[in-house]
Design an enzyme around this catalytic site. Sequence first.
Site, PDB file in Angstrom:
ATOM      1  N   LYS A  16      20.485  23.193 -20.489  1.00 65.17           N
ATOM      2  CA  LYS A  16      20.151  24.532 -19.972  1.00 65.17           C
ATOM      3  C   LYS A  16      20.305  24.627 -18.448  1.00 65.17           C
ATOM      4  O   LYS A  16      20.255  25.720 -17.883  1.00 65.17           O
ATOM      5  CB  LYS A  16      18.737  24.915 -20.402  1.00 65.17           C
ATOM      6  N   LYS A  46      15.645  23.379 -13.517  1.00 61.37           N
ATOM      7  CA  LYS A  46      16.199  22.056 -13.762  1.00 61.37           C
ATOM      8  C   LYS A  46      17.513  21.854 -13.014  1.00 61.37           C
ATOM      9  O   LYS A  46      17.820  20.739 -12.583  1.00 61.37           O
ATOM     10  CB  LYS A  46      16.404  21.828 -15.266  1.00 61.37           C
TER      11      LYS A  46
END
Length: 338
Positions: free
Chosen positions: A132, A144
């Site tokens: 993702k 992230k």
Amino acid sequence: MNNNQKSILITGGTGSLGKALTQHILKTKPNINRLIIFSRDEQKQFQMAQEFPTSKYPQIRYFIGDIRDYERLKRALKGIDYVIHAAAMKHVPIAEYNPMECVKTNILGAENLINACLETEVERVVALSTDKAAAPVNLYGATKLASDKLFVAANNITGWNPIKFSVVRYGNVMGSNGSVIPFFLKKRKEGVLPITDPTMTRFNISLQGGVDMVMHALEHAWGGEIFVPKIPSYRITDVAKAIGPDCEHPVIGIRPGEKIHEEMITMADSFYTYDLGKGYTILPATHKWKLEEYIDHFQATKVPIGFRYNSGENIEWETVESLRVLIRKYVDPKFEVK
């Protein structure tokens, strides 16, 4: 890795991967000096201590702490050689609803860990990423991606310190907490398996596959790489057929922040991506080592410009039957289709 002298700390060590790493490390490196499980959930630590008691495994330590707390991190890292960073807020809808909490853990926590490692004697750090993080469309993926950038760039500020930071990025871990397969196994008792979108695909990796990737990066990284394994994809409809072929499969639509297909390497990454055989590595734009030596050492091959690694365009796929075999092997040994 010298079994007798190294100490390892796992952030988020009570999670699915943390426990799998613990089991692997204790089995393959029984003479390890210390293995510290660092996490903030006392109940999960209590439960993990029943499974891995210090009476049986005297090298284990359980540290309550939050990666948002720099001072606690710094204390926990005293005498630690290797760090595996698995702590994160990872649930997409929860991150969308509580954005700053996700930022504090996934980005500011990453910065805390980097700074604390630079201030201690840590030699190597491997941070866990996610598919993702490639071309993110949700906050979790964006945090992230920012975390990945921080760990890659950390190699530029090490100065005299020989520490190496690297990243491992992979797809859905089969059977991990909150993932689709345990959810479907639970829901099939009700006779209904809700499908978000019939065309949806995901990358798939076993817990052991994730462990192997982390250990490979820990021992072989030169600093700054993002390691990406070559793994199969599955169709969400095949998962539903594998688990509950006689269940209803209503289409409920994708949740906020979800993609139809996941990507681990984008076209923009292709300029820096190399094929290492069993996987790919996205190399940093600036690095301390010589690219020619890296290519020669790993027999790396540059991918074509415009290459991307997408779950919907994968060449390797799980089938309904192969999914059933994997569920029995990795998730529920008693699983059978009724």
